[in-house]
Design a protein around this motif. Structure first.
Motif, PDB file in Angstrom:
ATOM      1  N   ILE A   1      14.048   5.001 -17.331  1.00 18.37           N
ATOM      2  CA  ILE A   1      14.124   4.154 -16.217  1.00 18.37           C
ATOM      3  C   ILE A   1      12.872   3.117 -16.459  1.00 18.37           C
ATOM      4  O   ILE A   1      11.542   3.662 -16.146  1.00 18.37           O
ATOM      5  N   VAL A   2      13.261   1.847 -16.479  1.00 11.27           N
ATOM      6  CA  VAL A   2      12.129   1.133 -16.234  1.00 11.27           C
ATOM      7  C   VAL A   2      11.917   0.239 -14.809  1.00 11.27           C
ATOM      8  O   VAL A   2      13.059  -0.049 -14.253  1.00 11.27           O
ATOM      9  N   LEU A   3      10.760   0.534 -14.269  1.00  6.09           N
ATOM     10  CA  LEU A   3      10.869  -0.012 -12.880  1.00  6.09           C
ATOM     11  C   LEU A   3       9.798  -1.149 -12.799  1.00  6.09           C
ATOM     12  O   LEU A   3       9.014  -1.674 -13.602  1.00  6.09           O
ATOM     13  N   PRO A   4      10.220  -2.410 -11.686  1.00 11.17           N
ATOM     14  CA  PRO A   4       9.615  -3.364 -11.341  1.00 11.17           C
ATOM     15  C   PRO A   4       8.222  -2.794 -10.919  1.00 11.17           C
ATOM     16  O   PRO A   4       8.033  -1.692 -10.419  1.00 11.17           O
ATOM     17  N   ARG A   5       7.203  -3.923 -10.939  1.00 14.51           N
ATOM     18  CA  ARG A   5       5.858  -3.369 -10.710  1.00 14.51           C
ATOM     19  C   ARG A   5       5.624  -2.684  -9.337  1.00 14.51           C
ATOM     20  O   ARG A   5       5.094  -1.817  -9.108  1.00 14.51           O
ATOM     21  N   LYS A   6       5.902  -3.446  -8.313  1.00 15.47           N
ATOM     22  CA  LYS A   6       5.897  -2.917  -6.860  1.00 15.47           C
ATOM     23  C   LYS A   6       6.504  -1.267  -6.698  1.00 15.47           C
ATOM     24  O   LYS A   6       5.964  -0.486  -6.159  1.00 15.47           O
ATOM     25  N   GLU A   7       7.694  -1.270  -7.222  1.00 16.17           N
ATOM     26  CA  GLU A   7       8.403   0.091  -7.093  1.00 16.17           C
ATOM     27  C   GLU A   7       7.662   1.210  -7.856  1.00 16.17           C
ATOM     28  O   GLU A   7       7.480   2.276  -7.464  1.00 16.17           O
ATOM     29  N   PHE A   8       7.255   0.432  -9.365  1.00 19.39           N
ATOM     30  CA  PHE A   8       6.537   1.680  -9.851  1.00 19.39           C
ATOM     31  C   PHE A   8       5.122   2.043  -9.165  1.00 19.39           C
ATOM     32  O   PHE A   8       4.760   3.473  -9.111  1.00 19.39           O
ATOM     33  N   ASP A   9       4.401   1.044  -8.704  1.00 16.07           N
ATOM     34  CA  ASP A   9       3.347   1.447  -8.193  1.00 16.07           C
ATOM     35  C   ASP A   9       3.375   2.428  -6.817  1.00 16.07           C
ATOM     36  O   ASP A   9       2.559   3.183  -6.561  1.00 16.07           O
ATOM     37  N   LEU A  10       4.499   1.813  -6.149  1.00 15.75           N
ATOM     38  CA  LEU A  10       4.756   2.771  -5.019  1.00 15.75           C
ATOM     39  C   LEU A  10       4.949   4.268  -5.598  1.00 15.75           C
ATOM     40  O   LEU A  10       4.477   5.283  -4.837  1.00 15.75           O
ATOM     41  N   LEU A  11       5.684   4.474  -6.498  1.00 17.03           N
ATOM     42  CA  LEU A  11       6.260   5.682  -6.940  1.00 17.03           C
ATOM     43  C   LEU A  11       4.930   6.386  -7.539  1.00 17.03           C
ATOM     44  O   LEU A  11       4.755   7.618  -7.122  1.00 17.03           O
ATOM     45  N   PHE A  12       4.187   5.750  -8.249  1.00 19.95           N
ATOM     46  CA  PHE A  12       3.047   6.346  -8.557  1.00 19.95           C
ATOM     47  C   PHE A  12       1.895   6.668  -7.731  1.00 19.95           C
ATOM     48  O   PHE A  12       1.318   7.780  -7.875  1.00 19.95           O
ATOM     49  N   MET A  13       1.839   5.966  -6.546  1.00 17.19           N
ATOM     50  CA  MET A  13       0.958   6.442  -5.618  1.00 17.19           C
ATOM     51  C   MET A  13       1.593   7.610  -4.653  1.00 17.19           C
ATOM     52  O   MET A  13       0.769   8.648  -4.559  1.00 17.19           O
ATOM     53  N   LEU A  14       2.665   7.544  -4.245  1.00 15.42           N
ATOM     54  CA  LEU A  14       3.412   8.698  -3.764  1.00 15.42           C
ATOM     55  C   LEU A  14       3.159  10.329  -4.855  1.00 15.42           C
ATOM     56  O   LEU A  14       3.083  11.143  -4.393  1.00 15.42           O
ATOM     57  N   MET A  15       3.514  10.161  -5.988  1.00 15.19           N
ATOM     58  CA  MET A  15       3.333  11.172  -6.961  1.00 15.19           C
ATOM     59  C   MET A  15       1.781  11.565  -7.181  1.00 15.19           C
ATOM     60  O   MET A  15       1.795  12.636  -7.580  1.00 15.19           O
ATOM     61  N   SER A  16       1.123  10.594  -6.840  1.00 12.93           N
ATOM     62  CA  SER A  16      -0.446  11.163  -7.051  1.00 12.93           C
ATOM     63  C   SER A  16      -0.888  11.927  -5.898  1.00 12.93           C
ATOM     64  O   SER A  16      -1.837  12.706  -5.992  1.00 12.93           O
ATOM     65  N   TYR A  17      -0.251  11.855  -4.653  1.00  9.07           N
ATOM     66  CA  TYR A  17      -0.306  12.617  -3.618  1.00  9.07           C
ATOM     67  C   TYR A  17       0.831  13.432  -3.098  1.00  9.07           C
ATOM     68  O   TYR A  17       1.342  13.183  -2.125  1.00  9.07           O
ATOM     69  N   PRO A  18       1.258  14.328  -4.236  1.00  5.45           N
ATOM     70  CA  PRO A  18       2.478  15.102  -3.982  1.00  5.45           C
ATOM     71  C   PRO A  18       2.345  15.841  -2.617  1.00  5.45           C
ATOM     72  O   PRO A  18       1.247  16.659  -2.601  1.00  5.45           O
ATOM     73  N   GLU A  19       3.723  15.926  -1.570  1.00  2.00           N
ATOM     74  CA  GLU A  19       3.602  16.787  -0.629  1.00  2.00           C
ATOM     75  C   GLU A  19       2.555  16.469   0.512  1.00  2.00           C
ATOM     76  O   GLU A  19       2.183  17.332   1.259  1.00  2.00           O
ATOM     77  N   MET A  20       1.854  15.410   0.251  1.00  2.00           N
ATOM     78  CA  MET A  20       0.909  14.851   1.179  1.00  2.00           C
ATOM     79  C   MET A  20       1.506  13.465   1.817  1.00  2.00           C
ATOM     80  O   MET A  20       1.951  12.633   1.211  1.00  2.00           O
ATOM     81  N   VAL A  21       1.572  13.450   3.235  1.00  2.00           N
ATOM     82  CA  VAL A  21       2.125  12.446   3.932  1.00  2.00           C
ATOM     83  C   VAL A  21       1.350  10.915   3.756  1.00  2.00           C
ATOM     84  O   VAL A  21       0.030  11.191   4.206  1.00  2.00           O
ATOM     85  N   LEU A  22       1.799   9.924   3.345  1.00  2.00           N
ATOM     86  CA  LEU A  22       1.290   8.617   3.078  1.00  2.00           C
ATOM     87  C   LEU A  22       1.829   7.786   4.364  1.00  2.00           C
ATOM     88  O   LEU A  22       3.197   7.740   4.226  1.00  2.00           O
ATOM     89  N   THR A  23       1.127   7.183   5.008  1.00  2.00           N
ATOM     90  CA  THR A  23       1.552   6.076   5.954  1.00  2.00           C
ATOM     91  C   THR A  23       2.023   5.021   5.561  1.00  2.00           C
ATOM     92  O   THR A  23       1.539   4.531   4.304  1.00  2.00           O
ATOM     93  N   ARG A  24       3.210   4.158   6.078  1.00  2.00           N
ATOM     94  CA  ARG A  24       3.239   2.637   5.523  1.00  2.00           C
ATOM     95  C   ARG A  24       2.202   2.092   5.386  1.00  2.00           C
ATOM     96  O   ARG A  24       2.024   1.082   4.465  1.00  2.00           O
ATOM     97  N   ARG A  25       1.348   2.212   6.338  1.00  2.00           N
ATOM     98  CA  ARG A  25       0.148   1.353   6.448  1.00  2.00           C
ATOM     99  C   ARG A  25      -0.766   1.528   5.195  1.00  2.00           C
ATOM    100  O   ARG A  25      -1.259   0.636   4.540  1.00  2.00           O
ATOM    101  N   GLN A  26      -0.965   3.005   4.752  1.00  2.00           N
ATOM    102  CA  GLN A  26      -1.730   3.216   3.756  1.00  2.00           C
ATOM    103  C   GLN A  26      -1.180   2.632   2.164  1.00  2.00           C
ATOM    104  O   GLN A  26      -1.683   2.252   1.274  1.00  2.00           O
ATOM    105  N   LEU A  27       0.170   2.745   2.424  1.00  2.00           N
ATOM    106  CA  LEU A  27       0.850   2.307   1.167  1.00  2.00           C
ATOM    107  C   LEU A  27       0.850   0.894   1.084  1.00  2.00           C
ATOM    108  O   LEU A  27       0.766   0.082   0.037  1.00  2.00           O
ATOM    109  N   MET A  28       0.866  -0.004   2.255  1.00  2.00           N
ATOM    110  CA  MET A  28       0.787  -1.379   1.811  1.00  2.00           C
ATOM    111  C   MET A  28      -0.659  -1.807   1.655  1.00  2.00           C
ATOM    112  O   MET A  28      -0.871  -2.590   0.571  1.00  2.00           O
ATOM    113  N   ASP A  29      -1.746  -1.050   2.104  1.00  2.00           N
ATOM    114  CA  ASP A  29      -2.936  -1.391   1.761  1.00  2.00           C
ATOM    115  C   ASP A  29      -3.281  -1.431   0.326  1.00  2.00           C
ATOM    116  O   ASP A  29      -4.096  -2.144  -0.339  1.00  2.00           O
ATOM    117  N   GLU A  30      -2.697  -0.216  -0.222  1.00  2.00           N
ATOM    118  CA  GLU A  30      -2.854   0.230  -1.746  1.00  2.00           C
ATOM    119  C   GLU A  30      -2.218  -0.619  -2.488  1.00  2.00           C
ATOM    120  O   GLU A  30      -2.743  -1.196  -3.772  1.00  2.00           O
TER     121      GLU A  30
END
Length: 225
Positions: free
Chosen positions: A149-178
């Motif tokens: 599956i090829v993802l657009p850049r923002k979707e990929f970056d979002l998935l990459f960040m979430l998978m970098s912190y498995p089972e750790m809650v990331l706030t919407r603000r943290q995700l927006m900032d990053e």
């Protein structure tokens, strides 16, 4: 053992943070000023830097800028009482990888340190794997069995960040900032839209799922079965 350079001019804070890091299994060297930190780096191999901002002489923003120029791949965390968006912008523009506001929760502090080391390893390997699912930084793809599956850049970056912190809650603000940047004026609900798209595209994957934490943000829940 990873070695962390802790730069903090307050002796009490320096002692507390150093003790927490040592209890978490890290080797710690301490500096009471940015100038002393640079002296230590001249003769000591360091794997990560944790920097206060408000210090006599050179401040933590300038130190972060110099460290990023000299050590491109070294993880850096800013820890400070400066909590305004403009301060965070300065920190991220200087080159920090994470920004925590005092007073700190020491458990979260150590979790973020661990996550930064994990992300540094991921960046070196250019991929993340959870179970049989692999996401690749080289071509922005998700591979699951025979699926690619090829993802657009923002979707990929979002998935990459979430998978970098498995089972750790990331706030919407943290995700927006990053992902969108601390100076982006896009509303936080854009994260929800991108998560919805990811869930639709990754519906067949059983190794993990993106879980909503109501009123907070998102986390990756790993299937350990």
């Amino acid at each position: 053992m990873f070695r962390i350079l802790l730069v903090e001019d307050d002796a009490s804070q320096r002692s507390i943070l150093s003790a927490a890091l040592k209890a978490a299994g890290y080797d710690v060297c301490c500096a009471e000023s940015a100038e002393r930190a640079l002296e230590i780096l001249n003769g000591t191999k360091v794997d990560m830097a944790v920097c206060d901002v408000m210090m006599p002489g050179m401040d933590g923003f300038e130190l972060t800028h110099q460290l990023r120029d000299a050590y491109r791949d070294m993880p850096i965390m800013i820890v400070t009482a400066k909590c305004e968006i403009a301060d965070k912008e300065m920190g991220f523009h200087a080159g920090t990888d994470d920004y925590m506001v005092k007073p700190l929760d020491l458990s979260e502090f150590c979790l973020r340190i661990k996550a930064l080391f994990r992300r540094a390893r991921i960046a070196a390997e250019r991929q993340i794997a959870i179970g049989g699912t692999v996401i690749s930084l080289e071509d922005h793809t998700v591979r699951y069995g025979a699926e690619r599956i090829v993802l657009p850049r923002k979707e990929f970056d979002l998935l990459f960040m979430l998978m970098s912190y498995p089972e750790m809650v990331l706030t919407r603000r943290q995700l927006m900032d990053e992902i969108w940047g601390v100076d982006c004026d896009t509303g936080e609900r854009t994260v929800d839209v991108h998560v919805k798209r990811l869930r639709e595209k990754l519906a067949m994957i059983e190794d993990f799922k993106i879980v909503t934490v109501c009123g907070v943000g998102y986390t990756i829940e790993v299937n350990h079965a």
